[in-house]
Design a protein around this motif. Structure first.
Motif, PDB file in Angstrom:
ATOM      1  N   PHE A   1      -5.535  -1.376   2.625  1.00 49.83           N
ATOM      2  CA  PHE A   1      -4.977  -0.665   1.560  1.00 49.83           C
ATOM      3  C   PHE A   1      -5.552   0.758   1.575  1.00 49.83           C
ATOM      4  O   PHE A   1      -6.048   1.110   0.776  1.00 49.83           O
TER       5      PHE A   1
ATOM      6  N   ASP B   1       0.700  -1.267   0.067  1.00 46.05           N
ATOM      7  CA  ASP B   1       0.106   0.156   0.086  1.00 46.05           C
ATOM      8  C   ASP B   1       0.909   1.437  -0.057  1.00 46.05           C
ATOM      9  O   ASP B   1       0.771   2.262  -0.837  1.00 46.05           O
TER      10      ASP B   1
ATOM     11  N   GLU C   1      -9.636  -4.395   1.132  1.00 47.51           N
ATOM     12  CA  GLU C   1      -9.365  -3.094   0.965  1.00 47.51           C
ATOM     13  C   GLU C   1      -9.012  -2.231   2.108  1.00 47.51           C
ATOM     14  O   GLU C   1      -8.282  -1.080   2.140  1.00 47.51           O
TER      15      GLU C   1
ATOM     16  N   TYR D   1       1.390   3.993  -3.263  1.00 45.46           N
ATOM     17  CA  TYR D   1       0.760   5.241  -2.967  1.00 45.46           C
ATOM     18  C   TYR D   1       1.735   6.217  -3.311  1.00 45.46           C
ATOM     19  O   TYR D   1       1.647   7.349  -3.845  1.00 45.46           O
TER      20      TYR D   1
END
Length: 702
Positions: free
Chosen positions: A630, A586, A627, A590
């Motif tokens: 993340f 993650d 999710e 990002y």
């Protein structure tokens, strides 16, 4: 002498002349002073008389004339000596020239002789080569004939059931094979080895069958200490046959080692073409190998199939079973097999598994659940029966002090095992996804779990109180007062020191594993990081959405690594691993994909599709809402995919809150945090959201 003469002559000069000569220089005065000093030192007061001066002058003149005559004589004798030396040198030069001429003549004669004998030498070399070839061929044929004689001898001996003579012939074959190692006759040696293996296997099969029949009469294998002992029929005959077969099997051991080592080297060459040589354990003696076969069948039946006893979560089951078999068979091996081996002169032990015995006992001791109890086993180290379960072990000891000493021994053994695991881990850390590395990580986690269970066990809590009350030095001697107080109040356990070391090792291994995974994934994700998000095709122009082609290597890598780790790691460790991987992935996406690029509306939609429909489901096999692991990527996709109007309103709100941070009384206007929460953004700060909005190429500049 010249200085003395000059000084005397100067002394005879008139005083008037001496006074007149003083004006010239100080050199004359120096010479006079030197002469007077010399005369004063040599003659003292006698020099004052004129007679003494006259005598001294006469003597000096006489010595001077003698010296002049000697010099003239020497100078006149030099030329004759020089001429003599020159004549001698000329004679030596003539002799040297004569010798050189003789040497040239001898060298020429020798060269002519060598030229004449060269043809003879070539002929002799060819003859010698032919003789050497014929000698090698003769020895080759003799060796082949000897092999045929040995093979025929083995066949005849087996036909008349003379196994001992056949074994001796096979041992001669093995010795001949060792002698041919440096010969270079590869075909001959290959033929010999095939012949040796052929007869060796035939004899081994025959002796194995005979030995198994004898073992059946002796009720082998002994798989339980409670197995009833029935009398053996014809015990004298069976014992005699046992002694004969075991002796013959031991005699066959030499050729068996040769055949076994050749098979191992062949398989290793086929499997590992460039592996480094490793030390191999010496093979077991043939009788023990045959005796282990029924036990191997039982082990495979119980612990290698689909039966309930084959459980990876219960390693103590097969460890305990192996210990039972070893303890039950110990007396039989010591009483029946070992005396025969000793009588045959074999320097081997019928019980070569002491190390395995101790290792199994230690592993079962370390991994045993504190709540289970099994039958007592005979320990080969202490020759007494102890309980396999952790506590039904300590109860056999007479006092709390003895139990605490045994506890300290147990902690030392576990710590030694931890140190060994650390050493092996460092060797395997070059590839943390390997089977051995994951197995070490499983072992560390399992031992840590067991020690935590023991720390909460009532028995160990009572033992902990006894250690504090007795002040046992082995247990609490090296602890500080605060740690002793924690033990007394039951806030800590006797295994806290080991647990901290094991947890540190586990954390280090997990960190190495995650670092390796991220390096692998980052390498595969390089094309995806440089994707052209500004020129991505519109979703409306495509019939169906599909994964970005540049993301395929990364997705496949993540999928394969997760599947491999799911099979190699225990469930608690795998959960820690995939969650740590999700957190690092993650942050990587990002930072390297989202913040490093600008996005059109279609590019943002493609990123959202790649993450929500492809990446997140890879982790969906292991949790319901992947999710949530993340958060940065999920919330960044929300901000990037906002419609234009909502994005403009949000941008204006964030700018006003930045420019007027103290004005919170605007009617009907919410705070930036509440607005973000309504959109589902909880992790990202307003400043981060502002950065993401500025990455959208479709928004007008405000």
């Amino acid at each position: 002498m010249a200085a003395i003469i000059s000084a005397l002559e100067d002394a005879a000069v008139d005083e008037a002349e001496l006074g007149e000569s003083r004006r010239f220089s100080g050199g004359f005065q120096n010479r006079q002073e030197f002469g007077l000093d010399l005369l004063d030192k040599e003659f003292g007061s006698e020099l004052r008389s004129a007679q003494t001066v006259s005598q001294l002058l006469d003597r000096v003149r006489h010595e001077t004339s003698e010296l002049e005559e000697q010099v003239l004589t020497v100078s006149s004798s030099v030329p004759p000596k020089v001429s003599w030396c020159l004549s001698e040198a000329e004679e030596v030069g003539c002799s040297l020239e004569e010798l050189l001429q003789r040497q040239r003549g001898v060298s020429s004669s020798l060269h002519e002789h060598l030229q004449g004998t060269k043809l003879w030498m070539d002929g002799l070399d060819e003859t010698f080569n032919r003789v050497d070839f014929m000698d090698k061929s003769l020895r080759y044929l003799k060796c082949l004939h000897y092999m045929g004689e040995l093979s025929a001898t083995v066949q005849q001996c087996l036909m008349i059931n003379s196994v001992g003579d056949a074994i001796r012939a096979v041992k001669n074959m093995a010795a001949l094979d060792c002698g041919l190692n440096q010969s270079g006759c590869s075909h001959l040696q290959d033929f010999l080895r095939k012949t040796l293996s052929f007869w060796h296997n035939i004899i081994k099969e025959q002796l194995t069958s005979d030995f198994e029949n004898v073992l059946t009469h002796l009720h082998w294998p002994i798989v339980s200490t409670c197995q009833p002992s029935t009398p053996v029929a014809n015990s004298q005959e069976v014992s005699s046959r046992l002694e004969e077969v075991v002796t013959q099997l031991h005699a066959l051991q030499t050729s068996d080692n040769l055949v076994s080592q050749r098979g191992q080297s062949l398989s290793s060459d086929q499997v590992l073409s460039s592996a480094t040589p490793q030390l191999q354990d010496p093979p077991l003696c043939l009788p023990v190998q045959i005796m282990l076969q029924p036990l191997r069948k039982r082990f495979r039946y119980h612990f290698c199939g689909n039966r309930q006893t084959n459980s990876l979560s219960k390693p103590e089951w097969y460890l305990t079973q192996v210990l039972i078999w070893m303890g039950s068979s110990s007396d039989f091996l010591n009483e029946k097999i070992q005396p025969v081996l000793d009588q045959a002169g074999a320097a081997v032990s019928a019980r070569p598994s002491d190390l395995v015995d101790n290792l199994c006992l230690f592993l079962d001791f370390a991994f045993a659940s504190p709540y289970r109890s099994v039958s007592l086993l005979k320990c080969p180290v202490t020759t007494r029966k102890i309980s396999v379960s952790s506590d039904q072990r300590y109860q056999a000891l007479p006092s709390s002090s003895a139990q605490l000493k045994f506890l300290e021994l147990q902690r030392e053994l576990v710590d030694d095992f931890r140190i060994r695991l650390t050493q092996v881990m460092k060797e395997e850390s070059r590839f943390p996804l390997g089977v051995r590395y994951c197995a070490i990580l499983n072992a560390v986690n399992y031992i840590s779990t067991i020690l935590r269970d023991w720390g909460d066990n009532v028995f160990f809590l009572q033992l902990q109180q006894a250690a504090v009350s007795l002040g046992e030095q082995e247990v609490v001697g090296g602890l500080e007062m605060m740690e002793v107080g924690r033990l007394a109040s039951l806030e800590g356990s006797l295994f806290d020191g080991l647990l901290s070391l094991l947890d540190r090792l586990k954390g280090d291994m997990l960190g190495r594993l995650l670092d390796f995974l991220m390096r692998d994934i980052a390498e595969k994700a390089k094309p995806y990081c440089h994707e052209r998000w500004l020129s991505a095709p519109s979703q409306q122009d495509q019939l169906t959405s599909s994964l970005s082609s540049s993301a395929c290597p990364m997705m496949l890598c993540v999928r394969d690594r997760l599947l491999n780790l799911h099979q190699a790691l225990s469930l608690p460790l795998f959960q820690l691993t995939w969650q740590g991987l999700a957190e690092r992935l993650d942050s990587f996406l990002y930072r390297e994909v989202i913040l490093a690029n600008h996005f059109s509306d279609s590019g943002a939609a493609q990123l959202h599709f790649d993450m929500s429909r492809n990446l997140f489901p890879l982790f969906g096999h292991y949790c319901r809402r992947p999710e949530n692991f993340f958060k940065h990527v999920k919330e960044a996709c929300i901000v990037l995919c906002l419609n234009v109007g909502s994005a403009i309103l949000l941008k204006n709100l964030l700018k006003r809150s930045t420019q007027e941070p103290g004005d919170q009384d605007r009617a009907g206007e919410s705070s930036p945090e509440s607005a973000l929460n309504e959109m589902g953004v909880y992790c990202l700060a307003p400043c981060d959201v502002m950065i993401l909005i500025n990455l959208r190429a479709s928004l007008p500049q405000i």
